[in-house]
Design a protein around this motif. Structure first.
Motif, PDB file in Angstrom:
ATOM      1  N   LEU A  12       0.921  -1.637   0.056  1.00 38.39           N
ATOM      2  CA  LEU A  12      -0.124  -0.074  -0.037  1.00 38.39           C
ATOM      3  C   LEU A  12       0.515   0.913  -0.096  1.00 38.39           C
ATOM      4  N   TRP A  13       0.338   2.423  -0.464  1.00 45.46           N
ATOM      5  CA  TRP A  13       0.619   3.318  -0.919  1.00 45.46           C
ATOM      6  C   TRP A  13       0.086   5.087  -0.543  1.00 45.46           C
ATOM      7  N   HIS A  14       0.392   5.259   0.590  1.00 47.14           N
ATOM      8  CA  HIS A  14      -0.481   6.689   1.266  1.00 47.14           C
ATOM      9  C   HIS A  14      -0.805   7.895   1.016  1.00 47.14           C
ATOM     10  N   PRO A  15      -1.991   8.282   1.146  1.00 48.04           N
ATOM     11  CA  PRO A  15      -1.571   9.706   0.823  1.00 48.04           C
ATOM     12  C   PRO A  15      -0.463  10.219   1.751  1.00 48.04           C
ATOM     13  N   LEU A  16      -0.279  11.707   1.184  1.00 43.32           N
ATOM     14  CA  LEU A  16       0.369  12.709   2.348  1.00 43.32           C
ATOM     15  C   LEU A  16       1.355  12.014   2.468  1.00 43.32           C
ATOM     16  N   THR A  17       1.753  10.734   2.488  1.00 48.36           N
ATOM     17  CA  THR A  17       2.937  10.407   2.886  1.00 48.36           C
ATOM     18  C   THR A  17       4.189  10.319   2.451  1.00 48.36           C
ATOM     19  N   GLN A  18       5.895  10.595   3.213  1.00 53.86           N
ATOM     20  CA  GLN A  18       6.730   9.515   2.379  1.00 53.86           C
ATOM     21  C   GLN A  18       7.385   8.313   3.175  1.00 53.86           C
ATOM     22  N   HIS A  19       7.116   7.330   2.713  1.00 52.54           N
ATOM     23  CA  HIS A  19       6.902   6.143   3.451  1.00 52.54           C
ATOM     24  C   HIS A  19       8.523   6.198   4.080  1.00 52.54           C
ATOM     25  N   LYS A  20       9.543   6.174   3.888  1.00 54.85           N
ATOM     26  CA  LYS A  20      10.687   6.081   3.630  1.00 54.85           C
ATOM     27  C   LYS A  20      11.082   6.705   5.166  1.00 54.85           C
ATOM     28  N   LEU A  21      10.192   7.988   5.202  1.00 54.80           N
ATOM     29  CA  LEU A  21      10.470   8.565   6.983  1.00 54.80           C
ATOM     30  C   LEU A  21       9.157   7.799   7.891  1.00 54.80           C
ATOM     31  N   HIS A  22       8.226   7.862   7.618  1.00 53.98           N
ATOM     32  CA  HIS A  22       7.104   7.228   7.901  1.00 53.98           C
ATOM     33  C   HIS A  22       6.193   5.655   7.531  1.00 53.98           C
ATOM     34  N   HIS A 144      -7.272  23.903  -3.418  1.00 55.32           N
ATOM     35  CA  HIS A 144      -8.846  23.103  -4.109  1.00 55.32           C
ATOM     36  C   HIS A 144      -8.858  21.506  -4.576  1.00 55.32           C
ATOM     37  N   GLY A 145      -7.918  20.050  -4.141  1.00 57.57           N
ATOM     38  CA  GLY A 145      -7.480  19.511  -4.915  1.00 57.57           C
ATOM     39  C   GLY A 145      -6.597  19.241  -5.659  1.00 57.57           C
ATOM     40  N   ASP A 146      -6.368  17.874  -5.853  1.00 58.50           N
ATOM     41  CA  ASP A 146      -4.828  17.710  -6.448  1.00 58.50           C
ATOM     42  C   ASP A 146      -5.011  16.906  -7.908  1.00 58.50           C
ATOM     43  N   THR A 147      -6.157  17.256  -9.057  1.00 61.04           N
ATOM     44  CA  THR A 147      -5.652  17.279  -9.803  1.00 61.04           C
ATOM     45  C   THR A 147      -5.833  17.419 -10.415  1.00 61.04           C
ATOM     46  N   PHE A 148      -5.478  17.751 -11.673  1.00 60.12           N
ATOM     47  CA  PHE A 148      -4.848  19.335 -12.832  1.00 60.12           C
ATOM     48  C   PHE A 148      -5.145  20.578 -12.086  1.00 60.12           C
ATOM     49  N   LEU A 156      -0.870  26.180  -2.021  1.00 60.23           N
ATOM     50  CA  LEU A 156      -0.087  25.378  -1.339  1.00 60.23           C
ATOM     51  C   LEU A 156       1.565  24.537  -2.369  1.00 60.23           C
ATOM     52  N   SER A 157       2.592  25.552  -2.351  1.00 64.79           N
ATOM     53  CA  SER A 157       2.937  24.175  -3.383  1.00 64.79           C
ATOM     54  C   SER A 157       3.584  23.301  -2.660  1.00 64.79           C
ATOM     55  N   VAL A 158       3.341  23.430  -1.287  1.00 62.99           N
ATOM     56  CA  VAL A 158       4.365  21.936  -0.704  1.00 62.99           C
ATOM     57  C   VAL A 158       3.663  20.362  -1.460  1.00 62.99           C
ATOM     58  N   TYR A 159       2.409  21.104  -2.319  1.00 59.34           N
ATOM     59  CA  TYR A 159       1.230  19.683  -2.657  1.00 59.34           C
ATOM     60  C   TYR A 159       1.601  19.484  -3.914  1.00 59.34           C
ATOM     61  N   ASN A 160       1.797  21.234  -5.063  1.00 59.06           N
ATOM     62  CA  ASN A 160       1.975  20.934  -6.644  1.00 59.06           C
ATOM     63  C   ASN A 160       3.105  21.421  -6.875  1.00 59.06           C
ATOM     64  N   GLY A 161       4.333  21.494  -6.276  1.00 57.20           N
ATOM     65  CA  GLY A 161       5.801  21.537  -6.715  1.00 57.20           C
ATOM     66  C   GLY A 161       6.099  20.963  -8.550  1.00 57.20           C
ATOM     67  N   PRO A 162       6.270  19.709  -7.957  1.00 53.56           N
ATOM     68  CA  PRO A 162       6.823  18.553  -9.586  1.00 53.56           C
ATOM     69  C   PRO A 162       5.909  19.171 -10.570  1.00 53.56           C
ATOM     70  N   PHE A 163       4.343  19.610 -10.771  1.00 47.19           N
ATOM     71  CA  PHE A 163       3.570  20.074 -11.462  1.00 47.19           C
ATOM     72  C   PHE A 163       2.982  21.585 -12.663  1.00 47.19           C
ATOM     73  N   GLU A 164       4.090  22.495 -11.553  1.00 48.46           N
ATOM     74  CA  GLU A 164       3.436  24.152 -11.860  1.00 48.46           C
ATOM     75  C   GLU A 164       4.102  24.264 -13.168  1.00 48.46           C
TER      76      GLU A 164
END
Length: 422
Positions: A12-22, A144-148, A156-164
């Motif tokens: 499983l791959w969880h949302p808003l999670t860096q799995h190496k840290l958590h 406002h969400g995670d679709t494009f 909030l660039s913490v969520y969007n950085g690679p896609f801007e």
């Protein structure tokens, strides 16, 4: 036998999670009312209603019975070319409590798709009318969400950085305060060409992911009046704020100037199943009503208006407007006010704020949004039997309407204890 937490880690791959840290997730096996139960039998008061969804309590018997009865009759059917009683009944009930200018409902699956559709409605509305408006207006720090499209208007660039680099063109303004509203109006008049703006999307009164940042209703009203006078469609993202959390059915009910489009999800289906709705005015709908098939809104989801989800939403609306739930909302608002009077002058508290049943406090401590100190704070709450999910140094409460005084006091006590170890 391996625990849920151990089995989870394999696939499983969880949302808003860096799995190496958590890497370890807590296994939750059941829930009832305001309480979650883990696989070891420990209880946690759900202080955020599982991301603002289960507002009438987990596994609410009234809602479950309604949905179970519906399961015996109709589980799923395509909503293109067909309709069904739960969708029609929900439309009739929801229109009764929405702001009075809303007339049409478009179903989808979640909060991101609700706002995505609102954005598409605004852009195509002008396109269908032969107008060139391809820019959107949004608040700084909005989410406002995670679709494009939803990411494009989120700040909030913490969520969007690679896609801007792939986003829609968006102009941003600060959220209004008594101090800055005049400069915002000046910016809109002199620095932004409103004739190019298709829609203004905003979280009315409370920006949830921005750490429950609350803004001035009077200032928002002035912004809405100005942009709507220039033909800009107002898109209220009520995914988080809707269905009673602000003390009214919708945050837009605090405003005289009503949105053209409203985006809804989360508490819409009382946390039971996913669904979303984007509502709009007759004027917006009429721009798509044409002999030209290409002017239709060609957007659809497989589970659009799923009968079970519609039934859950309809049952939730019955609860929302009931005397019991409205009295519970009023009580929680009073409890928060009493807690605020006790806590607001604490030396570790830099600010507090409340709208409806949503209460937030900022800790006077430097803390990264997802850093180690924030994780320690989260673990303190869990060890206390309270599920709160701090946003950096902001601790907020958005507990179910059925939360008891004893349960809320446990939340408050846990927060007060946290102030002593920070």
């Amino acid at each position: 036998m391996k625990s849920l937490s151990e089995r989870d880690q394999k696939h499983l791959w969880h949302p808003l999670t860096q799995h190496k840290l958590h890497s370890k997730m807590l296994g939750i096996v059941k829930a009832k009312g305001a309480v979650l139960f883990d696989e070891a039998g420990k209880e946690y008061i759900d202080g955020i209603s599982s991301w603002y969804t289960c507002m009438y309590g987990h596994c609410n018997d009234f809602i479950i019975e309604r949905v179970y009865a519906q399961m015996q009759k109709l589980d799923q059917v395509v909503f293109s070319g067909f309709t069904h009683e739960p969708a029609v009944a929900l439309s009739e009930a929801l229109i009764q409590i929405l702001p009075g200018n809303q007339e049409k409902l478009f179903f989808s699956d979640n909060g991101s798709t609700a706002t995505e559709i609102g954005i598409k409605m605004a852009l195509q509305y002008h396109h269908n009318r032969g107008k060139k408006r391809s820019v959107l207006l949004a608040f700084e720090d909005g989410f406002h969400g995670d679709t494009f499209g939803a990411m494009s208007v989120s700040g909030l660039s913490v969520y969007n950085g690679p896609f801007e680099d792939y986003f829609i063109d968006v102009k941003r303004i600060p959220v209004p305060t008594k101090e800055n509203i005049d400069s915002i109006i000046d910016q809109l008049i002199n620095d932004i060409d409103l004739d190019t703006i298709a829609g203004f999307i905003y979280e009315p009164l409370i920006q949830g992911a921005a750490a429950m940042k609350m803004h001035d209703a009077v200032g928002l009203e002035k912004i809405l009046a100005l942009v709507k006078s220039k033909g800009v469609l107002a898109i209220a993202d009520e995914v988080m704020t809707g269905f009673g959390k602000t003390g009214k059915h919708f945050a837009s009910d605090y405003l005289e100037v009503k949105p053209d489009i409203i985006c809804m999800s989360k508490a819409l289906t009382a946390g039971l199943v996913p669904m979303a709705i984007t509502s709009c005015t007759q004027e917006v709908y009429d721009a798509f009503y044409s002999d030209d098939i290409a002017k239709g809104l060609f957007h659809g989801h497989t589970y659009t208006a799923n009968p079970l989800a519609c039934t859950a939403a309809l049952a939730g609306l019955e609860l929302l407007v009931s005397d019991e739930i409205q009295e519970n909302i009023a009580r929680i608002m009073e409890w928060h006010q009493d807690f605020d009077a006790e806590i607001k002058n604490h030396p570790k508290v830099s600010a507090t704020r409340q709208t409806g049943i949503i209460y937030a406090l900022d800790l006077d401590v430097q803390m990264e949004r997802y850093g180690n100190l924030r994780d320690r704070l989260f673990q303190h709450f869990m060890d206390s039997g309270v599920f709160l999910r701090p946003l950096g140094n902001t601790v907020y409460i958005s507990a179910p309407y059925v939360t008891t005084k004893a349960q809320m006091d446990k939340i408050y006590t846990s927060i007060k204890a946290a102030l002593e170890f920070l």
